[in-house]
Each structure stands twice: as C-alpha cells, then as structure tokens.
Motif scaffolding. Structure first.
Motif, PDB file in Angstrom:
ATOM      1  N   ALA A 105      47.666 100.624 -75.867  1.00  0.00           N
ATOM      2  CA  ALA A 105      48.817 101.301 -75.268  1.00  0.00           C
ATOM      3  C   ALA A 105      50.124 100.690 -75.751  1.00  0.00           C
ATOM      4  N   GLU A 106      50.167  99.359 -75.845  1.00  0.00           N
ATOM      5  CA  GLU A 106      51.377  98.687 -76.332  1.00  0.00           C
ATOM      6  C   GLU A 106      51.670  99.069 -77.780  1.00  0.00           C
ATOM      7  N   MET A 107      50.619  99.147 -78.608  1.00  0.00           N
ATOM      8  CA  MET A 107      50.822  99.529 -80.003  1.00  0.00           C
ATOM      9  C   MET A 107      51.328 100.967 -80.100  1.00  0.00           C
ATOM     10  N   ASN A 108      50.731 101.866 -79.345  1.00  0.00           N
ATOM     11  CA  ASN A 108      51.138 103.264 -79.393  1.00  0.00           C
ATOM     12  C   ASN A 108      52.529 103.482 -78.833  1.00  0.00           C
ATOM     13  N   ALA A 109      53.011 102.535 -78.020  1.00  0.00           N
ATOM     14  CA  ALA A 109      54.376 102.611 -77.496  1.00  0.00           C
ATOM     15  C   ALA A 109      55.372 101.895 -78.401  1.00  0.00           C
ATOM     16  N   GLY A 110      54.871 101.339 -79.527  1.00  0.00           N
ATOM     17  CA  GLY A 110      55.750 100.647 -80.461  1.00  0.00           C
ATOM     18  C   GLY A 110      56.060  99.218 -80.078  1.00  0.00           C
ATOM     19  N   ALA A 111      55.328  98.652 -79.112  1.00  0.00           N
ATOM     20  CA  ALA A 111      55.608  97.293 -78.652  1.00  0.00           C
ATOM     21  C   ALA A 111      54.687  96.256 -79.277  1.00  0.00           C
ATOM     22  N   ARG A 112      53.744  96.659 -80.102  1.00  0.00           N
ATOM     23  CA  ARG A 112      52.801  95.718 -80.713  1.00  0.00           C
ATOM     24  C   ARG A 112      52.464  96.165 -82.121  1.00  0.00           C
ATOM     25  N   ASP A 113      52.300  95.208 -83.024  1.00  0.00           N
ATOM     26  CA  ASP A 113      51.907  95.457 -84.406  1.00  0.00           C
ATOM     27  C   ASP A 113      50.443  95.051 -84.550  1.00  0.00           C
ATOM     28  N   ILE A 114      49.612  95.912 -85.114  1.00  0.00           N
ATOM     29  CA  ILE A 114      48.185  95.588 -85.232  1.00  0.00           C
ATOM     30  C   ILE A 114      47.944  94.350 -86.087  1.00  0.00           C
ATOM     31  N   SER A 115      48.873  94.036 -86.998  1.00  0.00           N
ATOM     32  CA  SER A 115      48.706  92.838 -87.831  1.00  0.00           C
ATOM     33  C   SER A 115      49.007  91.560 -87.062  1.00  0.00           C
ATOM     34  N   ASP A 116      49.526  91.660 -85.828  1.00  0.00           N
ATOM     35  CA  ASP A 116      49.798  90.496 -84.983  1.00  0.00           C
ATOM     36  C   ASP A 116      50.694  89.506 -85.696  1.00  0.00           C
ATOM     37  N   ARG A 117      51.736  90.017 -86.330  1.00  0.00           N
ATOM     38  CA  ARG A 117      52.606  89.163 -87.138  1.00  0.00           C
ATOM     39  C   ARG A 117      53.410  88.178 -86.301  1.00  0.00           C
ATOM     40  N   ALA A 118      53.416  88.357 -85.007  1.00  0.00           N
ATOM     41  CA  ALA A 118      54.115  87.399 -84.155  1.00  0.00           C
ATOM     42  C   ALA A 118      53.353  86.093 -84.008  1.00  0.00           C
ATOM     43  N   ALA A 119      52.072  86.094 -84.409  1.00  0.00           N
ATOM     44  CA  ALA A 119      51.255  84.885 -84.247  1.00  0.00           C
ATOM     45  C   ALA A 119      50.447  84.640 -85.512  1.00  0.00           C
ATOM     46  N   PRO A 120      51.099  84.200 -86.617  1.00  0.00           N
ATOM     47  CA  PRO A 120      50.375  83.989 -87.880  1.00  0.00           C
ATOM     48  C   PRO A 120      49.455  82.782 -87.827  1.00  0.00           C
ATOM     49  N   LEU A 121      48.457  82.790 -88.710  1.00  0.00           N
ATOM     50  CA  LEU A 121      47.613  81.622 -88.872  1.00  0.00           C
ATOM     51  C   LEU A 121      48.437  80.492 -89.475  1.00  0.00           C
ATOM     52  N   PRO A 122      48.031  79.211 -89.229  1.00  0.00           N
ATOM     53  CA  PRO A 122      48.731  78.104 -89.873  1.00  0.00           C
ATOM     54  C   PRO A 122      48.780  78.307 -91.375  1.00  0.00           C
ATOM     55  N   PRO A 123      49.911  77.982 -92.037  1.00  0.00           N
ATOM     56  CA  PRO A 123      50.073  78.297 -93.457  1.00  0.00           C
ATOM     57  C   PRO A 123      49.056  77.667 -94.382  1.00  0.00           C
ATOM     58  N   SER A 124      48.414  76.548 -93.966  1.00  0.00           N
ATOM     59  CA  SER A 124      47.447  75.897 -94.856  1.00  0.00           C
ATOM     60  C   SER A 124      46.086  76.539 -94.828  1.00  0.00           C
ATOM     61  N   THR A 125      45.876  77.541 -93.942  1.00  0.00           N
ATOM     62  CA  THR A 125      44.574  78.215 -93.918  1.00  0.00           C
ATOM     63  C   THR A 125      44.463  79.145 -95.099  1.00  0.00           C
ATOM     64  N   PRO A 126      43.425  79.019 -95.959  1.00  0.00           N
ATOM     65  CA  PRO A 126      43.325  79.851 -97.146  1.00  0.00           C
ATOM     66  C   PRO A 126      43.022  81.303 -96.796  1.00  0.00           C
ATOM     67  N   GLY A 127      43.483  82.193 -97.653  1.00  0.00           N
ATOM     68  CA  GLY A 127      43.099  83.600 -97.545  1.00  0.00           C
ATOM     69  C   GLY A 127      44.049  84.446 -96.743  1.00  0.00           C
TER      70      GLY A 127
END
Length: 289
Positions: A263-285
C-alpha cells in the motif's frame, strides 16, 4: 524506547547478549580456542533459549577473543574417544548409521531456523569451527593472518559435522573436492575469492552487525520463507521446490507486513529497491546508492 541489551546466556564456552533484535553470540575456550563437548551442549542450550524469544530476528556468531573464531574441534578429546572405541573393538559400517551428537543437532537447528544466522569470523576457523560457520546463512571474515577451512584429512580424519556435504554448495563440486582431498585451508582473502565467505573486511564485527540490523528490519514472514526456500534449492525434486515457493509467495501476500508495504509503494511512499536502507558498501554484488 530503551534498546534491548539483555544477557541471554552466560556459559563456560559461549555467551550471548541482545543488541535490539540481534542476538550476539561469542564463542571462547582459552587457551586453545577449540570446540569440545561443553561447546556442543551450550550451543544446543542457547538455541533452545533463542527459539522461545520471538523478538530476536538475527543471530550473529563470533569469537570472543581476538584472532580466534573456533580453532577446530579439540583433537585431544577426539583421540581419547577414538582410543576408547578402538579398545572395545568398535567397527563402523554405512548400514549402521552413527546417531547424531549434540553438535549435529545444533547445526541442524541453525539451518532449519527461520532466523538468519551470520558468522563474523574474527580469526582462526577450521574443522568443526568452519562447519559451524557453514551452517550459518551468511559468513564474513576479518582481514588478517589466519586460516579458514577443513583440514581434517591431514590427521587421517574427514569433516564429521557436514563439511563434505556442504562445502560444494559455497564453492562448487570440483573446487570443494580438491580442497577436501588436499586438506587445504585458506587465508581470509582466498576464502572470499573461493566463495567460502561472502566478504573479507577490515572490521568484521562492524560489517556483520550492520548487515544483521538491516536484516532485522526486513519483513517477516518473507525473510524466513526466503531462507527456507533457498536452503532447499537444488535438493530433491525441482517441482516440489517451485510448489513450495508458489505457496509461500501467497502466504507473504496476505501478511500484515506485505499488505502495508504494498500500500505504501502504491501510494508513492516506498521504493521497492529500499534505497533508504542500502547494504554496507563493502558487501560485494550490491552497490550503495
């Protein structure tokens, strides 16, 4: 709200504390750093305690002492057991399987658990110690001068807690067979290159704890379902695995977490890629945005 920092377990071979929804387990046995019967018993007891605590989503295992995760199983204990069996004329055959020991039951529970287990390998990790790490879902290694692997062949043994059955899953059949037949161990960098660990990093606890807290924020039941499905992939009939995937996909669809997030995504309040919470930069891939 005050963060959960409870002491979960305080034993002679391991201790465990809370860091929010993450349980941090520290293994130790000075001066040898080896696993023994007390380690097996305490690990099994700890897992029983964790299963009764629904607030804990991720379990992080590491060594308490610098430079030591678990050296290997105590060979002095193994020799004593071997001499007792040999003195009684014990012989073993594949038509009479040996029952599981506490260590086997503990590793099985880690693999079957819906919680995510992370090994933060902070030092020497061979034999039974690496089989414990192999039972975990994610493995990260501290950069340094120490060895990781399954060298049992070099003293006339073979890995006895799942190593021969699991090593191929992380490094492929051909390379796993070569490593097992040669009793080869790896530096942390070599282990990362071969797939034994997901990454070799400068500060393994900081890295693993960052991943652990990110995972703890992921929605259930999807997180646990993904672990269960991925662990059975390639084992048994593919059609059965696909059927389970379809069923558990529908189970996640009707969960409160998924309904809210869709519902949050369909309302424009969430990105499916979850870019607000990236993996630590040293994690490969995966690169941080």
């Amino acid at each position: 709200m005050t963060p959960d920092t409870r002491v979960l377990f305080d034993g002679q071979r391991l201790s465990a504390t809370c860091d929010g929804a993450v349980a941090i387990v520290r293994l130790f046995n000075q001066p040898s750093g080896c696993m023994d019967a007390d380690t097996e018993a305490e690990l099994l007891a700890l897992l029983g305690a964790l299963e009764s605590d629904p607030a804990l989503q991720v379990v992080l295992l590491t060594g308490r002492d610098a430079g030591m995760f678990v050296r290997h199983y105590d060979v002095g204990v193994l020799e004593q057991r071997a001499r007792q069996m040999a003195s009684r004329g014990r012989r073993f055959s594949l038509d009479r399987p040996v029952p599981e020991a506490p260590l086997h039951r503990a590793l099985g529970r880690i693999e079957a658990s819906r919680r995510i287990f992370i090994a933060a390998i902070n030092g020497t990790c061979m034999g039974g110690g690496f089989e414990l790490a192999l039972a975990c879902d994610l493995r990260y290694a501290q950069a340094g001068d120490y060895r990781i692997g399954l060298p049992e062949l070099n003293i006339g043994l073979l890995p006895g807690a799942g190593g021969t059955q699991k090593l191929w899953r992380v490094m492929g059949h051909a390379q796993a067979l070569e490593a097992l037949l040669l009793g080869r161990t790896f530096t942390p960098d070599e282990a990362a290159a071969a797939g034994l660990v997901h990454a070799c990093v400068g500060d393994v606890m900081a890295h693993a704890l960052g991943v652990a807290h990110e995972l703890a924020g992921k929605p259930q039941p999807a997180l646990g379902h993904i672990k269960a499905l991925a662990r059975r992939a390639g084992i048994g009939e593919p059609a059965a695995g696909l059927a389970d995937e379809r069923t558990l996909f529908c189970d996640t669809m009707v969960s409160d977490a998924a309904l809210q997030r869709m519902a949050e995504m369909n309302a424009g309040a969430r990105d499916i890629s979850d870019r607000a919470a990236p993996l630590p930069p040293s994690t490969p891939g995966r690169a941080a945005p």
